[in-house]
Design a protein around this motif. Structure first.
Motif, PDB file in Angstrom:
ATOM      1  N   ILE A 223       0.879  -1.114  -0.176  1.00 18.70           N
ATOM      2  CA  ILE A 223       0.023  -0.088  -0.139  1.00 18.70           C
ATOM      3  C   ILE A 223       0.864   1.247   0.002  1.00 18.70           C
ATOM      4  O   ILE A 223       0.753   2.210  -0.856  1.00 18.70           O
ATOM      5  N   ARG A 224       2.006   1.139   0.759  1.00 19.71           N
ATOM      6  CA  ARG A 224       2.969   2.466   0.866  1.00 19.71           C
ATOM      7  C   ARG A 224       3.651   2.608  -0.572  1.00 19.71           C
ATOM      8  O   ARG A 224       3.637   3.578  -1.021  1.00 19.71           O
ATOM      9  N   THR A 225       3.832   1.638  -1.064  1.00 15.65           N
ATOM     10  CA  THR A 225       4.549   1.513  -2.401  1.00 15.65           C
ATOM     11  C   THR A 225       3.585   2.176  -3.628  1.00 15.65           C
ATOM     12  O   THR A 225       3.896   3.221  -4.425  1.00 15.65           O
ATOM     13  N   TYR A 226       2.226   1.701  -3.453  1.00 16.80           N
ATOM     14  CA  TYR A 226       1.154   2.090  -4.711  1.00 16.80           C
ATOM     15  C   TYR A 226       1.032   3.460  -4.200  1.00 16.80           C
ATOM     16  O   TYR A 226       0.793   4.285  -5.409  1.00 16.80           O
ATOM     17  N   ARG A 227       0.867   4.191  -3.155  1.00 20.38           N
ATOM     18  CA  ARG A 227       0.668   5.387  -2.985  1.00 20.38           C
ATOM     19  C   ARG A 227       1.673   6.437  -3.367  1.00 20.38           C
ATOM     20  O   ARG A 227       1.371   7.552  -3.654  1.00 20.38           O
ATOM     21  N   THR A 228       2.900   6.121  -3.246  1.00 16.19           N
ATOM     22  CA  THR A 228       4.070   6.628  -3.722  1.00 16.19           C
ATOM     23  C   THR A 228       4.045   7.048  -5.283  1.00 16.19           C
ATOM     24  O   THR A 228       4.221   7.918  -5.493  1.00 16.19           O
ATOM     25  N   VAL A 229       3.523   5.757  -6.048  1.00 17.32           N
ATOM     26  CA  VAL A 229       3.403   6.101  -7.483  1.00 17.32           C
ATOM     27  C   VAL A 229       2.005   7.080  -7.626  1.00 17.32           C
ATOM     28  O   VAL A 229       2.550   7.948  -8.445  1.00 17.32           O
ATOM     29  N   PHE A 230       1.153   6.944  -6.602  1.00 18.53           N
ATOM     30  CA  PHE A 230       0.102   8.052  -6.924  1.00 18.53           C
ATOM     31  C   PHE A 230       0.583   9.564  -6.665  1.00 18.53           C
ATOM     32  O   PHE A 230       0.140  10.571  -7.363  1.00 18.53           O
ATOM     33  N   LEU A 231       1.448   9.669  -5.729  1.00 15.42           N
ATOM     34  CA  LEU A 231       1.913  10.845  -5.497  1.00 15.42           C
ATOM     35  C   LEU A 231       2.918  11.458  -6.885  1.00 15.42           C
ATOM     36  O   LEU A 231       2.565  12.574  -7.312  1.00 15.42           O
ATOM     37  N   GLY A 232       3.360  10.434  -7.406  1.00  8.76           N
ATOM     38  CA  GLY A 232       4.014  10.963  -8.861  1.00  8.76           C
ATOM     39  C   GLY A 232       3.038  11.227  -9.648  1.00  8.76           C
ATOM     40  O   GLY A 232       3.404  12.174 -10.724  1.00  8.76           O
ATOM     41  N   TYR A 233       2.008  10.639  -9.752  1.00  8.83           N
ATOM     42  CA  TYR A 233       0.975  10.797 -10.777  1.00  8.83           C
ATOM     43  C   TYR A 233       0.465  12.392 -10.558  1.00  8.83           C
ATOM     44  O   TYR A 233       0.108  13.058 -11.458  1.00  8.83           O
TER      45      TYR A 233
END
Length: 450
Positions: A188-198
């Motif tokens: 979950i932490r990993t995926y949320r970091t990707v969405f911050l990049g988004y």
């Protein structure tokens, strides 16, 4: 002599047209690269993220369906009003919504909050275009580009976007694998970091949107006053009869669509709806999850697979422009898209990963070759002042038709019938190709201004 052949090759590839294009054209292409980069990075993890939040496959399918429904309504409003309100303003607003969606996905895990962000903002369940961007950009490109060069510009516009998706897949896949295995972060932490990049990419796109010049704006239709001979004009001028009723503000914003264009648009909407419904049955989010679920493919390898297919698809678009110059847009659309439909239906059949990957790669060889000819065909068969609205309406019809597909696939996946979605999607796409050939094979483009 050698230089002559090099220039000829560059002309065939459309590089000369792209080089000679206006700065706004190049900025629009750059915006599309950044947008599709963001879509590719988020599509790779969307289903996995919702699954990590313990939502069922059927609920994930419903999420994707409602996301597309929300996009339909917002896109319809924004594209219809874009020419009157301002194309630059609408593109900037869309980018802001995109950034906002990324922030919410990075901060919240609540199903309904995420759904609201996806519906009201811009999140792509399929890795393909969503939101008002494409219709406005393609109409603007037609406005900025001479008719003879439109095929080349649309090909590079499509290619650059597909390349953005490819780089997004690869970057996201390997970053996710590094964060999970190297940094030992949870999913979950990993995926949320990707969405911050988004969200960050949405901000970059916003800056590019407001950097566009006023030249991208639609030309206003001017009422031409009739010339009256003063010798024969009545003394009172018949003013009462000649006074035209004032148009309401809403009526002035809405575009006029000619009768001939309406007939064309109805046929196109029916056929594009069929194709889009098929695409909705096998969106990229579900395809990536299929490979992750069935073959336990790691994120890095999954990203590399779809990076490869996207690069192949991007390269194939250059060939499409050259083929269309010789055989016409409609025949190029049909005979390049049909093989990809067949390979799509074959993807779930193999029990071995290499053979399934082979079908995905074979599909990518021709799946995007119809994109540029389709855009050029659509720009040629409607009038310039109608393009933005008509392209917007067609995109809305496509998104509406596509919206039910992910829910159906989610339900099929719940009952271990994933393969049915692939076979149905491939069969329906083949029907669309044959329908386009039957209806539009002999259709002639309308001249600008007629």
């Amino acid at each position: 002599m050698a230089m002559k052949y090099i220039v000829k090759v560059f002309e065939e590839l459309g590089l000369v047209s792209l080089w000679n294009s206006k700065v706004d054209t190049k900025l629009l292409c750059l915006q599309r690269f950044i947008r599709l980069f963001a879509y590719g990075s988020s599509t790779l993890i969307l289903v996995s993220y919702l699954s990590a939040l313990h939502h069922s496959k059927a609920r994930i399918g419903l999420f994707m369906t409602l996301t597309l429904v929300g996009d339909t309504a917002i896109s319809l409003i924004l594209t219809i009003c874009a020419d009157a309100v301002g194309r630059r303003a609408i593109l900037g607003l869309g980018a802001a919504l995109m950034a906002g969606s990324g922030v919410v996905f990075a901060m919240s895990g609540n199903y309904w909050v995420l759904l609201a962000a996806a519906v009201l903002g811009v999140i792509s369940p399929s890795g393909n275009e969503i939101g008002p961007f494409r219709a406005i950009e393609e109409s603007t490109l037609a406005h900025l580009t001479p008719p003879a060069n439109r095929g080349d510009i649309y090909a590079w516009y499509s290619l650059i976007g597909t390349a953005g998706t490819a780089v997004g897949f690869a970057t996201s896949g390997w970053l996710i694998q590094y964060m999970m295995e190297g940094l030992k972060w949870d999913a979950i932490r990993t995926y949320r970091t990707v969405f911050l990049g988004y969200a960050t990419l949405g901000i970059v796109k916003f800056i590019l949107a407001i950097s566009l010049s006023r030249e991208i704006e639609a030309e206003k239709n001017k009422e031409v006053a009739s010339v009256v001979d003063p010798e024969t004009a009545p003394l009172l001028g018949d003013r009462a009869e000649n006074v035209r009723p004032k148009k309401s503000k809403l009526h002035s914003i809405l575009p006029k669509i000619s009768a001939e264009s309406r007939a064309i648009v109805i046929n196109l909407c029916i056929l594009f709806a069929l194709d889009s419904f098929a695409s909705g049955l096998a969106p990229l989010s579900w395809v990536t999850f299929f490979f992750h679920d069935k073959f336990n493919l790691e994120p890095g390898k999954l990203g590399s697979l779809f990076f490869t297919t996207s690069i192949i698809a991007a390269i194939s678009m250059l060939l499409a422009s050259s083929i269309a110059k010789r055989f016409g847009n409609v025949k190029t659309m049909v005979f390049t898209h049909l093989p990809s439909a067949i390979f799509l239906s074959l993807i779930p059949i193999p029990s071995s990963l290499p053979l399934a990957m082979t079908f995905v790669i074979l599909r990518s060889c021709t799946q995007s070759m119809d994109v540029a000819p389709r855009s050029a065909f659509l720009a040629a068969v409607v009038l310039p002042n109608e393009r933005t609205a008509i392209m917007g309406v067609i995109n809305v019809v496509k998104t509406s038709a596509q919206s039910l597909g992910p829910l159906i696939t989610g339900i099929l996946a719940e009952y271990r019938l994933f393969w049915v979605a692939f076979v149905a999607a491939g069969s329906l796409k083949a029907c669309y190709d044959l329908g386009m050939l039957a209806v539009f094979a002999g259709h002639r483009p309308r001249e600008d201004g007629i």
